[in-house]
Design an enzyme around this catalytic site. Sequence first.
Site, mmCIF file in Angstrom:
data_model
loop_
_atom_site.group_PDB
_atom_site.id
_atom_site.type_symbol
_atom_site.label_atom_id
_atom_site.label_comp_id
_atom_site.label_asym_id
_atom_site.label_seq_id
_atom_site.Cartn_x
_atom_site.Cartn_y
_atom_site.Cartn_z
ATOM 1 N N ASP A 1 15.685 -9.882 -5.119
ATOM 2 C CA ASP A 1 15.437 -11.325 -5.084
ATOM 3 C C ASP A 1 15.736 -11.994 -6.420
ATOM 4 O OD1 ASP A 1 14.578 -10.974 -2.525
ATOM 5 O OD2 ASP A 1 12.461 -11.213 -2.948
ATOM 6 N N CYS B 1 16.709 -5.110 19.566
ATOM 7 C CA CYS B 1 15.772 -6.170 19.958
ATOM 8 C C CYS B 1 15.805 -6.405 21.472
ATOM 9 C CB CYS B 1 16.103 -7.477 19.239
ATOM 10 S SG CYS B 1 15.591 -7.521 17.512
ATOM 11 N N CYS C 1 13.705 -8.950 24.105
ATOM 12 C CA CYS C 1 12.400 -9.319 23.543
ATOM 13 C C CYS C 1 12.488 -10.635 22.761
ATOM 14 C CB CYS C 1 11.899 -8.215 22.619
ATOM 15 S SG CYS C 1 10.315 -8.574 21.813
ATOM 16 N N CYS D 1 8.775 -12.644 18.724
ATOM 17 C CA CYS D 1 8.715 -13.355 17.444
ATOM 18 C C CYS D 1 8.990 -14.845 17.638
ATOM 19 C CB CYS D 1 9.679 -12.740 16.435
ATOM 20 S SG CYS D 1 11.417 -12.722 16.939
ATOM 21 N N CYS E 1 5.884 -17.870 16.959
ATOM 22 C CA CYS E 1 5.944 -18.722 15.764
ATOM 23 C C CYS E 1 5.312 -20.088 16.050
ATOM 24 C CB CYS E 1 7.392 -18.902 15.314
ATOM 25 S SG CYS E 1 7.546 -19.924 13.829
ATOM 26 N N CYS F 1 9.197 -22.967 8.218
ATOM 27 C CA CYS F 1 8.473 -21.699 8.138
ATOM 28 C C CYS F 1 7.186 -21.855 7.323
ATOM 29 C CB CYS F 1 9.370 -20.643 7.496
ATOM 30 S SG CYS F 1 8.615 -19.022 7.323
ATOM 31 N N CYS G 1 3.352 -15.686 5.628
ATOM 32 C CA CYS G 1 3.050 -15.560 7.060
ATOM 33 C C CYS G 1 3.673 -14.267 7.577
ATOM 34 C CB CYS G 1 3.592 -16.761 7.829
ATOM 35 S SG CYS G 1 3.301 -16.665 9.612
ATOM 36 N N CYS H 1 5.586 -13.233 12.821
ATOM 37 C CA CYS H 1 6.761 -12.715 13.516
ATOM 38 C C CYS H 1 6.924 -11.211 13.331
ATOM 39 C CB CYS H 1 8.028 -13.456 13.088
ATOM 40 S SG CYS H 1 8.500 -13.212 11.369
ATOM 41 N N CYS I 1 6.060 -7.936 16.405
ATOM 42 C CA CYS I 1 7.260 -7.153 16.677
ATOM 43 C C CYS I 1 6.892 -5.746 17.145
ATOM 44 C CB CYS I 1 8.139 -7.064 15.434
ATOM 45 S SG CYS I 1 9.630 -6.058 15.668
#
Length: 258
Positions: free
Chosen positions: A79, A134, A137, A140, A144, A160, A188, A191, A195
């Site tokens: 990051d 995924c 599905c 998520c 939210c 978000c 948060c 999501c 999963c």
Amino acid sequence: MEKYFDQRIDPMLLVPGAKSVITLLLNYFPGEQQQPGTPKISKYAYGDDYHEVIKQKLNALVEVLRQEIGEINGRGFVDSAPVLERTWAQRSGLGWIGKNGNLINKEQGSFFFIATLIVDLELEYDDVFAKDYCGTCTRCIDACPTDAILPGKLVNGSKCISYFTIELKDMLIPAEMKNKFENWMFGCDICQDVCPWNRFSKPTSEKAFTPIPEILNLSTKEWEALTEDNFRKIFNHSPLKRSKYRGVMRNVKFIEGI
């Protein structure tokens, strides 16, 4: 994401002579959870700041490579620069990009940090993790509360909860978000929590990510009574310092409806 796009797609602009991208994952899933009713904090922030922890590990890895191979040119990133971590991770064979925008691994789920090491070494490369597991599905997307997750693996960052509670600096949280945060004070995990692949998550063995007791136990009233001096002492090495005392107090008041 639009800034420094050339550097994001061309590692040689970050490390001259770059030939390989090495992607590493570090599990942060905690062995302990917050007490019920406490202001919710994203699991990645339970312990020490991951930037400090992972930077040390990356620097140590580069030194090992130099001892074993010889002089190399390389830089580690977490990051800290325009690096497409998740894309490189997928191309390294570590997982697929889920509908919530997170990298998902079949064995570990998604509760891990992604670190990137760019070096001027030619290596034997892993196959791209081509399959997306995924399926149909949409847990998520459905879970939210701010409708930030869109079809097509797109996330509207400006809706978000993590954006509002961490990235939104020195501004009031929009009134239309009232009663939508579900008690999330910093970040948060909704999501990720819903999963199905995260049923495989196992507690991290990294001692630096041991939860700070106050994160697990402070009630809303205790957060409201926390002084700035005590905040700095308790969270000196915590990701919470990114929002600073003022930002955290704003978030506490917002989820309380004050």
